[in-house]
Design an enzyme around this catalytic site. Structure first.
Site, PDB file in Angstrom:
ATOM      1  N   GLU A   1       5.101 -18.833  28.541  1.00  0.00           N
ATOM      2  CA  GLU A   1       4.497 -18.792  27.562  1.00  0.00           C
ATOM      3  C   GLU A   1       3.190 -18.629  28.677  1.00  0.00           C
ATOM      4  O   GLU A   1       2.302 -18.928  29.377  1.00  0.00           O
ATOM      5  CB  GLU A   1       4.095 -19.257  27.004  1.00  0.00           C
TER       6      GLU A   1
ATOM      7  N   GLY B   1      -0.898 -29.590  28.576  1.00  0.00           N
ATOM      8  CA  GLY B   1      -0.758 -30.412  27.977  1.00  0.00           C
ATOM      9  C   GLY B   1       0.670 -30.926  27.787  1.00  0.00           C
ATOM     10  O   GLY B   1       1.766 -31.373  28.292  1.00  0.00           O
TER      11      GLY B   1
ATOM     12  N   MET C   1       4.699 -27.509  25.575  1.00  0.00           N
ATOM     13  CA  MET C   1       5.303 -26.771  25.500  1.00  0.00           C
ATOM     14  C   MET C   1       6.423 -26.648  24.805  1.00  0.00           C
ATOM     15  O   MET C   1       7.147 -27.077  25.254  1.00  0.00           O
ATOM     16  CB  MET C   1       5.333 -25.236  27.492  1.00  0.00           C
ATOM     17  N   GLU C   2       5.850 -25.911  23.883  1.00  0.00           N
ATOM     18  CA  GLU C   2       7.071 -25.304  23.257  1.00  0.00           C
ATOM     19  C   GLU C   2       8.486 -24.769  22.738  1.00  0.00           C
ATOM     20  O   GLU C   2       8.336 -24.566  22.107  1.00  0.00           O
ATOM     21  CB  GLU C   2       6.291 -25.262  21.365  1.00  0.00           C
ATOM     22  N   ASN C   3       8.599 -24.909  24.308  1.00  0.00           N
ATOM     23  CA  ASN C   3      10.315 -24.457  24.383  1.00  0.00           C
ATOM     24  C   ASN C   3      11.045 -25.060  23.190  1.00  0.00           C
ATOM     25  O   ASN C   3      10.885 -26.197  22.906  1.00  0.00           O
ATOM     26  CB  ASN C   3      10.920 -24.461  25.578  1.00  0.00           C
TER      27      ASN C   3
ATOM     28  N   HIS D   1       2.273 -32.017  18.142  1.00  0.00           N
ATOM     29  CA  HIS D   1       1.548 -30.894  18.077  1.00  0.00           C
ATOM     30  C   HIS D   1       3.139 -29.246  18.023  1.00  0.00           C
ATOM     31  O   HIS D   1       3.326 -28.576  17.537  1.00  0.00           O
ATOM     32  CB  HIS D   1       0.650 -30.848  18.977  1.00  0.00           C
ATOM     33  N   GLU D   2       4.013 -30.250  19.102  1.00  0.00           N
ATOM     34  CA  GLU D   2       4.963 -29.449  19.624  1.00  0.00           C
ATOM     35  C   GLU D   2       5.926 -29.608  18.957  1.00  0.00           C
ATOM     36  O   GLU D   2       6.510 -28.901  19.303  1.00  0.00           O
ATOM     37  CB  GLU D   2       5.682 -29.812  20.880  1.00  0.00           C
TER      38      GLU D   2
ATOM     39  N   HIS E   1       5.825 -27.066  15.849  1.00  0.00           N
ATOM     40  CA  HIS E   1       5.604 -25.718  16.519  1.00  0.00           C
ATOM     41  C   HIS E   1       7.293 -25.311  16.783  1.00  0.00           C
ATOM     42  O   HIS E   1       7.878 -24.134  16.632  1.00  0.00           O
ATOM     43  CB  HIS E   1       5.505 -25.710  18.384  1.00  0.00           C
TER      44      HIS E   1
ATOM     45  N   GLU F   1      -1.180 -21.892  17.381  1.00  0.00           N
ATOM     46  CA  GLU F   1      -1.786 -23.195  18.175  1.00  0.00           C
ATOM     47  C   GLU F   1      -3.051 -23.937  16.605  1.00  0.00           C
ATOM     48  O   GLU F   1      -2.362 -24.906  16.915  1.00  0.00           O
ATOM     49  CB  GLU F   1      -2.694 -22.516  19.068  1.00  0.00           C
TER      50      GLU F   1
END
Length: 845
Positions: free
Chosen positions: A126, A266, A268-270, A300-301, A304, A323
């Site tokens: 991203e 922090g 990443m939402e892969n 958070h992730e 996502h 986000e």
């Protein structure tokens, strides 16, 4: 960097031409330390006879074959794009290329562990960096399935979005992993993580009865510190919470969480393969604030996976949909599904503070931002996109009602699963669920910028009862929007040495003046608190009497969230030059010792340091810093043994210590001649103390090297870079190693910048002002975005906080009107110094 840009118009034109079906990507990770082999086969439909391009940042394109026709790589590829002419209705493109490993945290990042020389890889795509690993139509609305085949050392763990298959031996200690295809997803959430990672495996049962495998990964040299059971516990709590409130089971086959080195953000939402910064593997003691932040990030992730991965924005102007929603829903989950029940207090102190700061910069923008190209979105991962958007979602929930909001979200997931959406698609479902027309709300909240300020205005009778009470609303002149708010007014009174809430009224506030008729004839409380419970997004001010009570009794407010709101109001008033900076320092010193919430404590301590270093009038600055240091040391000695507060006060003391006596105390803690009950000087705290001594001129390169020899790890090297750059005579070497030389990794750039700006005598940075502006254009044109931004922000000598720096910055901006994204970074740095000068003038007055 400019050659790697992609405009929104180009993306729209390409999306109108193409429908992408699937990718098959073969990666060979055994070809050496600089490049890896990347072979992509992509099938797509197109308008017959049309022309377009595919994105591929490569060192060499060996071949490109379109529908069986060999293309000349020299003619069609420029190392960034491959031109495709004469398309058929159905197409197959095969690109065979050498792609480049990075050390910038972009694309496929390669890291060598200094502890054991093991190689670790991870991807970070991203916004536009999957094109650094394979040829791809790099935009979020061209979704497809992705099938990865990876050749790598047999002893490695290899992880992607799909479950990891059993590898087949390819000889000479090398194996081949052929992953199943993914669901239809956007390219930026595809992933590859490979290396001798340590892994612990668990599983959970999804709401639809499926068994979801869980994996938690870290480097081998950090595995001893990984608290997998706790991470999995929070993950399971998040799964249960989200599947219930979204009424939609987890949309992927497995869920891996991987802690990877030199990560820029922090996490990443892969899809199904979330990567996290290694700072969340705690090798030393950390504050409770950081522990809570890790939980919020985990949630958070996970959020996502639904909002962003299952349903994805069409173009980056709706990045906030990803986000902001994840930020809001993760705080809700932490507060309601974990032990971190005061997460909304953390949200008020940290996230909203970030949003308010960002929203008052000249570069502020509507939540639904205008994104013309990739450079625009790179600089838009900011406090508006994350924190203001989340704050506004919290306001929206108060506006339409929680039940209707979640019903609308659930309907949105069901209708648009594995597709792309725009803002209107979400609003349609929320309107259907709530019965409210959100058009006007969206225009005022999402499509305009700026933060409003709310103040109480009232009259009292002889008995101290309200004869009138109104809430007035103002807006900044550059963004003069008056907005509707759903908020509460809290009535707090002193009782038994505590400030206790005796009443609360919730109402809609709109226009420049809103009467609060419900409180007429009520006795005025000791503290009248607007936006009680923090429902609204607005700066608040206290009436004069309430402010005096708050200053005297802030620590006596029972509610942590109410305390956070008062702290925030005082900070806003200071930054807006309405109150003197030195008064804020006194407010902190009189009340911070009793603060119980770790994030509030951490935030206020940092704000006090900024105030003393940049906001107090220059002639008072030294005295303010000295007073702050002495007070932090006294608070550390008074704090409960082994407590979070003791730990935070010691760290804050080390950050400001600079007088001979203060540096003596730092030295004493470091060498053990001065002890605090139950305080352990572990590895990371040792580095902080050593850096304080380096900045104070007490230690030099020899002591730093000796400490690094004992901690020759990735974190140790970053800490050593900070300490060396903090030395009064270390600025030149720090500048040369990062600005003039290339090759430093992303986190070494960041660590060196932190040390470069660390000084008790800002004048040592004056010689670098002209050099900074002379270097800007070259940095932007020759470095990747992550490195360029790290230098531009990390080496801007903001601590000078004087008119000469303002003048030099304005001169550069006037002479360089092009490159909007670069200018934005410079303008934001300038705005911080200009604000400091205004606050200094108020303090001097």
């Amino acid at each position: 960097m400019p050659g790697e840009n992609l405009t929104r118009v180009e993306a729209q034109e390409r999306a109108a031409l193409l429908t992408v079906h699937d990718y098959a990507v073969e990666l060979d990770l055994t070809t050496g330390p600089e490049v890896f082999r990347s072979i992509t086969t992509v099938r797509f439909s197109a308008q017959e006879g049309a022309s377009t391009f595919i994105d591929a940042i490569t060192r060499t394109v060996h071949s490109a074959t379109l529908n069986g026709r060999e293309l000349d790589p020299a003619a069609v590829s420029d190392g960034v794009r491959i031109q495709l002419d004469g398309l058929a209705a159905e197409n197959e493109l095969r690109v065979d290329a050498d792609a480049i490993y990075t050390n910038t945290g972009e694309g496929l990042h390669r890291f060598v562990d200094p502890v054991d020389d093991e190689v670790y890889l991870y991807s970070q795509f991203e916004v536009p960096d999957s094109r650094r690993m394979f040829a791809v139509f790099e935009q979020p609305d061209l979704k497809a399935t992705f099938q990865f085949t990876v050749t790598a050392p047999s002893r490695w763990e290899v992880v992607s979005n799909s479950p990891t298959p059993q590898p087949t031996e390819a000889g000479d200690g090398v194996s081949r992993w052929e992953f199943p295809p993914t669901p239809v997803i956007s390219s930026y959430i595809t992933a590859l993580i490979a290396g001798p990672y340590a892994v612990e495996r668990r599983e959970l049962t999804s709401s639809d009865g499926r068994t979801i495998p869980l994996g938690v990964f870290s480097r081998k040299s950090l595995a001893q510190y990984l608290d997998t059971d706790y991470i999995v516990e929070k993950t399971k709590q998040g799964f249960a919470f989200y599947e219930e409130i979204f009424d939609f089971p987890y949309p992927f086959e497995k869920y891996d969480q991987l802690f990877v080195p030199e990560f820029n953000a922090g996490a990443m939402e892969n899809a199904g393969a979330v990567t996290f910064t290694e700072t969340y593997v705690f090798r030393s003691k950390v504050t409770e604030a950081v522990r809570e932040r890790r939980v919020i990030t985990i949630l958070h992730e996970l959020g996502h996976m639904w909002f962003g991965d299952l349903v994805t924005m069409k173009w980056w102007n709706d990045l906030w949909l990803n986000e902001s929603f994840a930020e809001y829903i993760s705080t809700l989950a932490a507060a309601e599904a974990t032990e971190w029940t005061e997460s909304w207090t953390t949200f008020a102190a940290l996230e909203k503070g970030w949003a308010y700061r960002q929203d008052q910069l000249p570069s502020t923008h509507p939540i639904v931002a205008t994104i013309n190209d990739l450079e625009d979105v790179q600089v838009n991962f900011d406090g508006i996109t994350y924190a203001k958007g989340a704050s506004v979602l919290k306001q929206l929930v108060a506006w339409v009602g929680r039940e209707a909001f979640l019903q609308g979200v659930a309907a949105y997931f069901k209708k648009h699963q594995f597709k792309n959406t725009e803002l209107r698609d979400l609003l349609t479902e929320l309107e259907a669920a709530s019965g409210r027309d959100l058009t006007a709300w969206s225009e005022k909240w999402l499509e305009t910028a700026g933060v409003n300020t709310l103040r109480p205005e009232f009259e009292l009778d002889d008995e101290g009862r309200f004869t009138s009470l109104a809430i007035t609303q103002t807006a900044p002149p550059e963004w003069p929007t008056i907005r509707p708010h759903r908020l509460a007014v809290g009535l707090y009174n002193l009782r038994g040495g505590k400030l206790v809430r005796d009443g609360r009224v919730e109402l809609d506030v709109d226009g420049e003046r809103t009467e609060v008729s419900e409180l007429v004839r009520e006795k005025k409380p000791d503290l009248l608190l607007l936006n009680d419970d923090d429902l609204a997004y607005a700066k608040i001010r206290l009436d004069d009497e309430s402010l005096l009570v708050a200053i005297d009794y802030l620590s006596a407010i029972e509610s942590p969230l109410a305390r956070s709101l008062v702290w925030g109001s005082a900070w806003d008033s200071t930054r807006d030059a309405e109150t003197a900076a030195r008064d804020y320092v006194q407010l902190v010193l009189r009340n911070i010792g009793a603060e119980t919430e770790s994030t509030t404590l951490r935030t206020v301590l940092a704000q006090a340091q900024t105030t003393a270093a940049m906001y107090v009038a220059p002639e008072r600055r030294e005295a303010a810093l000295r007073e702050l240091g002495d007070a932090f040391w006294a608070l550390a000695k008074e704090a409960a043994p082994g407590s979070d507060a003791q730990f935070q006060f010691v760290k804050a003391f080390a950050a400001v210590a600079h007088t001979p006596a203060q540096l003596d105390d730092v030295q004493g803690v470091l060498d053990g001649t001065t002890t605090l009950p139950e305080l352990t000087v572990d590895t990371d705290l040792r580095w902080e103390l050593l850096t304080a001594l380096a900045a104070g001129g007490r230690v030099g390169a020899a002591e730093i090297d000796a400490t690094l020899e004992q901690d020759n790890t990735a974190t140790g090297r970053q800490s050593a870079a900070t300490a060396r750059a903090a030395m009064p005579d270390g600025k030149e070497q720090a500048w040369t190693s990062i600005v003039e030389e290339t090759g430093a990794s992303n986190l070494i750039v960041r660590a060196t910048g932190a040390g470069f700006l660390r000084t008790a005598d800002p004048s040592v940075l004056e010689p670098f002002v002209a050099r900074y502006f002379d270097a800007l254009t070259t940095i932007w044109e020759t470095r990747s975005y992550a490195i360029a931004a790290g230098i531009i922000n990390g080496f801007y000598p903001s601590v000078l906080a004087d008119q000469a720096l303002v003048d030099a910055t304005r001169a550069w901006l006037e002479a360089n009107p092009e490159t909007p994204a670069l200018r934005r970074l410079v303008i934001e740095n300038l705005a911080g110094v200009e604000r400091a000068l205004r606050v200094q003038a108020r303090d001097a007055a």
